[in-house]
Scaffold this motif. Structure first.
Motif, PDB file in Angstrom:
ATOM      1  N   SER A  71       0.841  -1.197   0.000  1.00 41.96           N
ATOM      2  CA  SER A  71       0.000   0.000   0.000  1.00 41.96           C
ATOM      3  C   SER A  71       0.869   1.238   0.000  1.00 41.96           C
ATOM      4  O   SER A  71       2.081   1.178   0.235  1.00 41.96           O
ATOM      5  N   ALA A  72       0.257   2.376  -0.255  1.00 42.89           N
ATOM      6  CA  ALA A  72       0.989   3.643  -0.244  1.00 42.89           C
ATOM      7  C   ALA A  72       1.527   3.938   1.155  1.00 42.89           C
ATOM      8  O   ALA A  72       2.656   4.427   1.318  1.00 42.89           O
ATOM      9  N   PHE A  73       0.729   3.637   2.188  1.00 44.97           N
ATOM     10  CA  PHE A  73       1.181   3.887   3.554  1.00 44.97           C
ATOM     11  C   PHE A  73       2.387   3.023   3.899  1.00 44.97           C
ATOM     12  O   PHE A  73       3.355   3.483   4.502  1.00 44.97           O
ATOM     13  N   GLY A  74       2.339   1.752   3.490  1.00 40.02           N
ATOM     14  CA  GLY A  74       3.469   0.867   3.739  1.00 40.02           C
ATOM     15  C   GLY A  74       4.714   1.312   3.003  1.00 40.02           C
ATOM     16  O   GLY A  74       5.816   1.251   3.540  1.00 40.02           O
ATOM     17  N   ALA A  75       4.533   1.765   1.758  1.00 38.29           N
ATOM     18  CA  ALA A  75       5.668   2.239   0.964  1.00 38.29           C
ATOM     19  C   ALA A  75       6.311   3.465   1.608  1.00 38.29           C
ATOM     20  O   ALA A  75       7.518   3.686   1.486  1.00 38.29           O
ATOM     21  N   PHE A  76       5.500   4.271   2.298  1.00 35.96           N
ATOM     22  CA  PHE A  76       6.032   5.436   3.020  1.00 35.96           C
ATOM     23  C   PHE A  76       6.715   5.022   4.320  1.00 35.96           C
ATOM     24  O   PHE A  76       7.829   5.455   4.624  1.00 35.96           O
ATOM     25  N   LEU A  77       6.059   4.169   5.111  1.00 39.31           N
ATOM     26  CA  LEU A  77       6.525   3.858   6.455  1.00 39.31           C
ATOM     27  C   LEU A  77       7.775   2.988   6.463  1.00 39.31           C
ATOM     28  O   LEU A  77       8.659   3.175   7.306  1.00 39.31           O
ATOM     29  N   ASP A  78       7.875   2.048   5.533  1.00 40.83           N
ATOM     30  CA  ASP A  78       8.985   1.099   5.536  1.00 40.83           C
ATOM     31  C   ASP A  78      10.350   1.780   5.425  1.00 40.83           C
ATOM     32  O   ASP A  78      11.226   1.540   6.265  1.00 40.83           O
ATOM     33  N   LYS A  83      15.559   3.998   7.768  1.00 43.00           N
ATOM     34  CA  LYS A  83      16.492   5.111   7.899  1.00 43.00           C
ATOM     35  C   LYS A  83      16.613   5.585   9.347  1.00 43.00           C
ATOM     36  O   LYS A  83      17.687   5.993   9.788  1.00 43.00           O
ATOM     37  N   LEU A  84      15.510   5.537  10.086  1.00 41.95           N
ATOM     38  CA  LEU A  84      15.565   5.874  11.506  1.00 41.95           C
ATOM     39  C   LEU A  84      16.489   4.920  12.254  1.00 41.95           C
ATOM     40  O   LEU A  84      17.329   5.346  13.053  1.00 41.95           O
ATOM     41  N   MET A  85      16.336   3.636  12.000  1.00 37.78           N
ATOM     42  CA  MET A  85      17.136   2.627  12.701  1.00 37.78           C
ATOM     43  C   MET A  85      18.620   2.800  12.397  1.00 37.78           C
ATOM     44  O   MET A  85      19.460   2.788  13.302  1.00 37.78           O
ATOM     45  N   VAL A  86      18.956   2.981  11.133  1.00 39.94           N
ATOM     46  CA  VAL A  86      20.362   3.126  10.741  1.00 39.94           C
ATOM     47  C   VAL A  86      20.941   4.429  11.277  1.00 39.94           C
ATOM     48  O   VAL A  86      22.027   4.439  11.870  1.00 39.94           O
ATOM     49  N   ALA A  87      20.228   5.543  11.096  1.00 40.32           N
ATOM     50  CA  ALA A  87      20.749   6.844  11.504  1.00 40.32           C
ATOM     51  C   ALA A  87      20.966   6.913  13.010  1.00 40.32           C
ATOM     52  O   ALA A  87      22.038   7.330  13.474  1.00 40.32           O
ATOM     53  N   VAL A  88      19.971   6.503  13.791  1.00 43.49           N
ATOM     54  CA  VAL A  88      20.097   6.582  15.252  1.00 43.49           C
ATOM     55  C   VAL A  88      21.210   5.659  15.741  1.00 43.49           C
ATOM     56  O   VAL A  88      22.006   6.028  16.622  1.00 43.49           O
ATOM     57  N   THR A  89      21.312   4.466  15.173  1.00 42.25           N
ATOM     58  CA  THR A  89      22.364   3.536  15.581  1.00 42.25           C
ATOM     59  C   THR A  89      23.743   4.084  15.253  1.00 42.25           C
ATOM     60  O   THR A  89      24.674   3.978  16.069  1.00 42.25           O
ATOM     61  N   LEU A  90      23.888   4.709  14.093  1.00 44.82           N
ATOM     62  CA  LEU A  90      25.175   5.312  13.744  1.00 44.82           C
ATOM     63  C   LEU A  90      25.526   6.458  14.691  1.00 44.82           C
ATOM     64  O   LEU A  90      26.688   6.624  15.075  1.00 44.82           O
ATOM     65  N   PHE A  91      24.527   7.244  15.087  1.00 36.48           N
ATOM     66  CA  PHE A  91      24.781   8.319  16.055  1.00 36.48           C
ATOM     67  C   PHE A  91      25.301   7.738  17.377  1.00 36.48           C
ATOM     68  O   PHE A  91      26.233   8.279  17.988  1.00 36.48           O
ATOM     69  N   LEU A  92      24.702   6.639  17.823  1.00 36.31           N
ATOM     70  CA  LEU A  92      25.152   5.983  19.052  1.00 36.31           C
ATOM     71  C   LEU A  92      26.600   5.512  18.918  1.00 36.31           C
ATOM     72  O   LEU A  92      27.418   5.692  19.828  1.00 36.31           O
ATOM     73  N   LEU A  93      26.903   4.907  17.772  1.00 33.69           N
ATOM     74  CA  LEU A  93      28.243   4.363  17.564  1.00 33.69           C
ATOM     75  C   LEU A  93      29.297   5.454  17.467  1.00 33.69           C
ATOM     76  O   LEU A  93      30.407   5.295  17.975  1.00 33.69           O
ATOM     77  N   VAL A  94      28.957   6.569  16.828  1.00 34.39           N
ATOM     78  CA  VAL A  94      29.907   7.683  16.735  1.00 34.39           C
ATOM     79  C   VAL A  94      30.150   8.285  18.116  1.00 34.39           C
ATOM     80  O   VAL A  94      31.280   8.628  18.475  1.00 34.39           O
TER      81      VAL A  94
END
Length: 197
Positions: A71-78, A83-94
């Motif tokens: 669905s359009a909502f799924g295509a947006f949310l996924d 990106k949230l998971m990767v970005a926040v985790t990289l911030f923690l690691l840095v």
């Protein structure tokens, strides 16, 4: 990738893929708390949570395609969840390993994700979304990125620097692949970009 948008005031139906994506987002604060937790094995737990998030990323897409739940909502949310998971985790690691190489590499990865997301959204807005589909190199980049982050999360709180150097090297490779795949997106979109100037 998932469910029906609300129409005529009807509540949105949450499908299994949507639930998996939402679960992945809910894992984010849990991983942050575990990352900073003072108990023995917190590094392993944080890495395990990130792996669980990566598995749900694959699983929600597979379920959506296999059972026609896109669905359009799924295509947006996924991609937002990814990106949230990767970005926040990289911030923690840095923050945990504040070396110039880690900072620059993480900035390249996050910057590419933001830029390409904006490009894809703009292309979709002008009806040319099919021009910038995910390339094979982008999938390889994603796998390399996940492996690098898992190694670096596992290294957290360990005395040995060996896993850190391995994770840092893998993250640099992921950053190179990130730039490469980003250039492929721009190359694919360039004819449209030129026409829209």
């Amino acid at each position: 990738m998932d469910d029906e948008a609300p129409e005529n005031g009807k509540p949105m139906h949450i499908t299994i893929p949507t639930a998996l994506t939402l679960f992945r987002i809910l894992l984010l604060p849990v991983m942050v708390l575990v990352f900073y937790a003072p108990f023995r094995g917190a590094n392993i737990a944080a890495a395990a949570i990130f792996i669980a998030a990566a598995v749900t990323d694959w699983l929600d897409g597979w379920v959506a395609r296999r059972y026609d739940m896109g669905s359009a909502f799924g295509a947006f949310l996924d991609p937002v969840a990814d990106k949230l998971m990767v970005a926040v985790t990289l911030f923690l690691l840095v923050q945990d390993n504040h070396t110039p190489l880690m900072a620059v590499t993480s900035a390249v990865i996050v910057g590419r994700e933001i830029s390409i997301s904006a490009l894809r959204e703009w292309m979709a807005g002008i009806g040319a979304h099919a021009t910038v589909r995910v390339a094979t190199i982008g999938k390889v980049k994603t796998v390399m990125q996940i492996v690098a982050i898992v190694v670096l999360l596992y290294q957290h709180d360990l005395e040995s620097l060996r896993p850190f150097y391995l994770g840092e090297t893998l993250l640099v490779i992921a950053a190179v692949l990130t730039i490469w795949s980003g250039l492929q997106y721009v190359r694919a979109a360039w004819p449209v970009l030129r026409r829209q100037r």
